[in-house]
Design a protein around this motif. Structure first.
Motif, mmCIF file in Angstrom:
data_model
loop_
_atom_site.group_PDB
_atom_site.id
_atom_site.type_symbol
_atom_site.label_atom_id
_atom_site.label_comp_id
_atom_site.label_asym_id
_atom_site.label_seq_id
_atom_site.Cartn_x
_atom_site.Cartn_y
_atom_site.Cartn_z
ATOM 1 N N UNK A 53 38.874 41.001 59.339
ATOM 2 C CA UNK A 53 38.623 40.004 58.679
ATOM 3 C C UNK A 53 38.941 40.012 57.069
ATOM 4 N N UNK A 54 39.488 41.920 56.745
ATOM 5 C CA UNK A 54 39.738 42.195 55.237
ATOM 6 C C UNK A 54 41.400 41.744 55.650
ATOM 7 N N UNK B 98 42.398 38.796 56.332
ATOM 8 C CA UNK B 98 41.870 37.405 56.110
ATOM 9 C C UNK B 98 42.518 38.266 54.323
ATOM 10 N N UNK B 99 41.209 38.368 53.968
ATOM 11 C CA UNK B 99 40.645 38.581 52.692
ATOM 12 C C UNK B 99 41.975 38.496 51.488
ATOM 13 N N UNK C 169 44.737 36.111 51.313
ATOM 14 C CA UNK C 169 43.971 35.431 50.295
ATOM 15 C C UNK C 169 44.963 34.848 49.365
ATOM 16 N N UNK D 297 42.256 45.104 44.692
ATOM 17 C CA UNK D 297 40.703 44.720 45.661
ATOM 18 C C UNK D 297 39.943 45.988 45.339
ATOM 19 N N UNK D 298 40.366 46.958 45.621
ATOM 20 C CA UNK D 298 39.695 48.401 45.879
ATOM 21 C C UNK D 298 38.862 48.964 44.573
ATOM 22 N N UNK E 242 35.858 46.383 44.903
ATOM 23 C CA UNK E 242 34.918 47.107 45.625
ATOM 24 C C UNK E 242 34.049 48.452 45.826
ATOM 25 N N UNK E 243 34.829 49.209 44.674
ATOM 26 C CA UNK E 243 34.305 50.827 44.380
ATOM 27 C C UNK E 243 33.537 50.242 43.535
ATOM 28 N N UNK E 244 33.726 49.319 42.192
ATOM 29 C CA UNK E 244 32.481 48.728 41.059
ATOM 30 C C UNK E 244 31.959 48.391 41.780
ATOM 31 N N UNK E 245 31.208 47.394 42.898
ATOM 32 C CA UNK E 245 29.791 47.222 43.819
ATOM 33 C C UNK E 245 28.784 48.131 43.932
ATOM 34 N N UNK E 246 30.143 49.244 44.596
ATOM 35 C CA UNK E 246 29.113 49.911 45.499
ATOM 36 C C UNK E 246 28.940 51.478 45.021
#
Lengths: 433, 310, 274
Positions: free
Chosen positions: B1-2, B4-5, B8, B26-27, B30-34
């Motif tokens: 699914x990644x 697909x993302x 976009x 994007x990564x 992602x890091x900021x979120x994780x």
């Protein structure tokens, strides 16, 4: 005590402190600023709290922040609590050596001089002295003080004693055996003893050790003298005798499920002819069950023989990291020397309050348990038979040695030889660390 | 699914960015979120775990100087008869913590075989879940009182004429560990029952009807339809209860303190004692690592049997 | 559903029995709590003269008001932060990373079966080095970390089930990741977040090992930790101990009864997913 005399007492107390401190140095005190003493006491014994209340009454700037825990928990928690920043100013010490070895307790030698504790009988404080590095005990610097000086013996239920025709305390172990057998025959629970949490069987065991042999080798073992062992022929005789009592069914069958306070409540409730316990319960029995119980010293093996029994200070120490060491030391001195404190000590605790040799023990009611246990204490002192508690030999010997092994013994899973071997092995493991 | 993302189109740019740059951006997000979660996890789980591992090779009293001790602590854990007994106690507790709730839960589920609705269902759920809501400490206190000399268990035995059975359960060499097991079973019973009751409603009822037409006995229905149908739920129950048993601490600390002897001492309690009372931090840590590995080893096959085959 | 066959009757009987077994310890505690203070009551025996005053005394000696405050503060310190961090990381792992980062997810999942006892010793020294021993932060900070494996696992599982095109649509609208997360994903994830909140609340409130090791003062502990201290101090008085225990149980039980449906759902899903 009425109000004016309390003031007088306070002045007296201050004077006596000043006097003993000599002329030049003023002894440490709690000053006049508000002080909160951080205290860690043992659950279920009202004495320290009652003393602290009286102390606050006399020195209103001092209040106590008291935490309490059960003895078994205290044994496990005290090293950790003492190593933290807000270490207690006053702490009930389950055992000394490990704490001293880890520099967790304040050395009280300067207070000894400043307060003039040299006027106390030297024997009183022997158990609280430890050599540098934590061993051996019995000599060296002072690391604790007793709130009082208690001994273990045998409490008996007067009504049940009468029922089996016991007119006077037994004079030999054989006489004690006969009484136990009689009680068993009469359908009376011969001994009420706890064995859950910590091993209450340690009291009769040590009493039997004192009956079968001199107290000195046992003290050497407790004080961690080189080469000392608990696995001696005399101790073995004692352990075998105890095993005999177990096999004869003299202890309650659910002893391993009985906690200390359940034992007290069942004994006071009339269950059990004898109970091996310390005179710290004398005051309690006098207050809550007047004239129903008596106390005698553990008889010797032969009639007229030397008495020996567990007798130890109710030891309190000051944390090495404590915030108010002077005030705590002043409190300990006050407990031993203040008339009112000594009265509370005997009335609530029931044990010898210790203190200077020339200070008399406050009078007690004739015929009370306290009177009998104080008399037994005098007898013990005369025979020079005091032993420290075998459970105090190392910090963990009670939790990791005596308690599980004696629980096994009463559960029929350990022999007398096995008991002493296992405890000695645990002792050596702990000393080798 | 990644995949697909990343394909976009970014609305703010008419021209799609090169894939690599998009990926990097994007990564970064992602890091900021994780990262915040990971920092807490690292600081209070991973670092302590590594420290545990490190301590386990030391001989240290927690205060003085530590000395390297090699594998000695592990050898002690795996050879000392007391420590082995303590580990064995935990596995004995599994028998009670797991088999009683799962067994009773299966019995109820296969007997009821349907949704529990209405007031009765609601009352059942509420009551059976109570032990899950209260602290284990409270369960320990409540049951210490149940098992006390004058407690309800002995009272009940006396009232049905079994006075010879009256005993101090938590102080008895034979019965203390089963008694602790019963406390754990009591706590976990409701959860397992409800999970299994809910699970069984998902099994296609036509399977049972077909079996009945074929003349299958109830045992066969249970063996060939219910059990396989509930495999996942049973797996969940076993996982939860096995962990609860192996890592138990609260109940034992409150009800028996590990006694009599060491018949009810479990690794969790022994770690606590070794580390903080007996000041053997190294040995405590070795036992902690062994406990962690044992939990993983016990759970892995359960997970494998009950999940992957689906 | 068929009419009452023997089977369902049997099931009902079995369930009623289980309910009775579940409730008996509570009833037995209640009957003991009403016996005269300091006495040794019998297992289940309604006292002739119920001492409701024991509850008042237990409330006072346990300082229930302070305990409630302390537990409340700890829950407030742990749960919102833990839920937020777990939701963010769950979203990040489910929607923003490729398989290259599977190891990160596995690192979190590794902590799922970790017994707290395995890290309690180093945690003690770590918290002590941070100077937080005997403060509520000694419980709050480690708990947030210890909840991450389950929290992240739980929220990731939720976000994996969110259809991809939803997040695509939000992006086409020009929302940044953060606003998309905050205004689209979080509201949609409300049921999962609610369940996680309930579970973390319960686990925090009932946490025992951390307070026992890291915090001495019962007034800075969680409810379960305080109950442990209460047992240490008053365990010698059975009626008072039972009264205090029941009091300490009451807040969670009341909250449980109010949010019964959500609790049951959360606990069951929590078990299944955990």
């Amino acid at each position: 005590m009425n109000t004016p005399s309390r003031y007088a007492l306070r002045i007296l107390a201050t004077l006596s402190v000043a006097a003993s401190a000599g002329t030049a140095i003023a002894a440490p005190s709690c000053g006049t600023d508000p002080v909160v003493l951080n205290a860690y006491f043992e659950t279920g014994f009202p004495l320290p709290t009652r003393l602290s209340e009286e102390f606050t009454k006399q020195f209103p700037n001092v209040t106590f922040d008291i935490k309490e825990d059960q003895f078994a928990n205290m044994m496990e928690n005290s090293p950790r609590i003492l190593s933290e920043d807000n270490a207690p100013d006053l702490i009930r010490l389950p055992s000394l050596t490990d704490l001293v070895a880890n520099n967790l307790l304040l050395n009280l030698d300067t207070y000894f001089t400043e307060f003039g504790w040299d006027k106390f009988p030297a024997g009183q404080l022997v158990q609280l002295r430890v050599e540098e590095g934590g061993r051996p005990r019995g000599t060296g610097s002072l690391f604790g003080m007793g709130l009082n000086y208690s001994m273990t013996g045998v409490f008996y239920n007067k009504a049940l004693a009468e029922q089996i025709g016991m007119t006077e305390p037994p004079k030999t172990v054989a006489e004690l055996d006969a009484l136990l057998a009689k009680a068993k025959e009469a359908g009376i629970q011969p001994i009420m003893q706890w064995n859950k949490g910590t091993a209450g069987l340690a009291f009769p065991l040590q009493n039997l050790m004192g009956a079968y042999g001199p107290p000195e080798p046992i003290n050497d073992w407790i004080f961690q003298k080189d080469g000392a062992t608990i696995n001696t022929p005399e101790a073995l005789k004692a352990a075998e005798h105890l095993d005999g009592w177990i096999k004869a069914g003299y202890f309650p069958p659910d002893a391993n499920a009985i906690e200390y306070f359940q034992m007290m409540s069942r004994f006071i409730g009339g269950e059990g002819l004898f109970m091996f316990n310390g005179d710290w319960e004398s005051g309690n029995l006098d207050t809550n069950a007047k004239d129903k119980f008596g106390f005698f010293i553990m008889p010797s093996a032969e009639e007229g023989g030397r008495h020996a029994s567990m007798s130890a200070p109710l030891s309190y120490g000051i944390g090495a990291k404590a915030a108010n060491p002077d005030c705590a030391a002043f409190f300990l001195d006050w407990v031993a020397t203040n008339e009112e404190a000594r009265k509370i000590n005997v009335a609530v605790g029931g044990s010898n309050p210790g203190g200077p040799a020339d200070m008399a023990i406050p009078p007690v009611e004739p015929g009370s348990v306290t009177e009998q246990s104080l008399a037994a204490g005098a007898q013990l002192a005369q025979d020079n038979g005091a032993m420290d508690f075998i459970a105090n030999a190392t910090g963990a010997i009670f939790a990791a040695g005596w308690t599980p092994e004696l629980q096994k013994m009463i559960g029929g899973q350990q022999t007398a030889t096995g008991l002493l071997e296992a405890v000695q092995k645990e002792y050596e493991t702990q000393l080798s660390r | 699914m990644t995949e697909n993302a990343s394909s976009v189109p970014d609305a703010r740019h008419q021209i799609p960015l090169p894939a690599a740059r998009r990926g990097r951006r994007k990564s970064l997000t992602a890091w900021l979120f994780i990262t915040p979660a990971f920092l807490f996890y690292a600081a209070f789980v991973l670092v302590p775990l590594i420290m545990s591992l490190y301590y386990s090779f030391l001989r240290w009293d927690g205060i003085g100087e530590a000395r390297f001790h090699g594998l000695t602590n592990y050898i002690t854990v795996l050879t000392d008869s007391d420590l082995l007994q303590i580990i064995g106690n935990a596995f004995q507790l599994v028998l009670y913590f797991t088999i009683i709730p799962v067994g009773l839960g299966l019995a109820v589920a296969s007997a009821i075989r349907g949704q529990m609705n209405g007031r009765f269902g609601m009352a059942t759920r509420t009551i059976l879940f109570l032990p899950q809501v209260i602290p284990l400490v409270a369960a320990g206190i409540a049951w210490s009182w149940m098992f006390a000399s004058t407690g309800l268990v002995n009272q009940a035995l006396k009232s049905v004429g079994l006075s010879s059975w009256v005993k101090g359960w938590l102080g008895d060499f034979v019965w203390a560990l089963p008694a602790v097991g019963v406390i754990g079973a009591w706590v976990l019973l409701g959860l397992c029952t409800m999970l299994l009751v809910t699970g069984i409603t998902k099994i296609d009822t036509s399977l049972y009807e077909a079996a009945r037409l074929d003349g299958a006995r109830p045992w066969h229905e249970f063996r060939y339809i219910t059990l396989p149908g509930l495999r996942q739920e049973i797996g969940v129950c076993i996982t939860v209860t096995v962990i609860a048993a192996l890592a138990s601490f609260d109940i034992v600390y409150i009800s028996t303190q590990g006694g009599p002897g060491i018949t009810t001492t479990v690794p969790g309690l022994e770690i606590y004692r070794l580390a903080f009372a007996h000041r053997q931090v190294g040995l405590a840590s070795a036992l902690a690592i062994v406990l962690m590995v044992l939990v993983l080893l016990s759970i892995a096959p359960v997970q494998w049997f009950t999940r992957d085959k689906k | 559903m068929k009419s009452a066959t023997t089977n369902t009757l049997l099931a009902r009987a079995l369930i009623v029995l289980l309910m009775a077994i579940t409730l008996l310890p509570f009833l037995s505690m209640l009957s003991a709590a009403l016996a005269p203070a300091g006495s040794y009551p019998n297992g289940l025996q309604w006292p002739a003269d119920p001492q409701w005053g024991n509850f008042v005394r237990a409330f006072e000696v346990a300082k229930m008001d302070q305990l409630l405050l302390s537990s409340g503060l700890i829950v407030l310190g742990v749960v919102p932060v833990a839920v937020l961090l777990a939701t963010m990381a769950g979203y990040g792992l489910a929607k923003l990373t490729t398989d290259k980062y599977k190891w990160l997810y596995l690192a979190f999942v590794f902590g799922l079966t970790l017994p707290f006892e395995a890290v309690i010793t180093p945690l003690y020294y770590e918290v002590r080095a941070m100077g937080l021993l005997n403060t509520r932060f000694a419980i709050i900070l480690p708990l947030i970390g210890l909840y991450m494996p389950f929290g992240v696992y739980w929220m990731r599982a939720h976000f994996l089930n969110v259809p991809q095109d939803l997040s695509e649509a939000a992006q086409i609208d020009g929302a940044t990741r953060w606003t998309e997360f905050w205004y689209v994903q979080v509201p949609l994830a409300r049921p999962a977040i609610m369940s996680l909140t309930i579970l973390l609340f319960l686990w925090t409130w009932n946490q025992f090992l951390l307070p026992v090791v890291l915090v001495q003062d019962p007034m800075q502990r969680t409810m379960a930790g305080a109950l442990g201290a209460f047992q240490g101090q008053w365990g010698t008085d059975i009626p008072l101990l039972c009264a205090g225990s029941l009091l300490i149980l009451t807040p969670t039980v009341v909250i449980f009864l109010i949010f019964q449906r959500q609790f049951v759902a959360a606990l069951m899903q929590g078990a299944v997913k955990g």
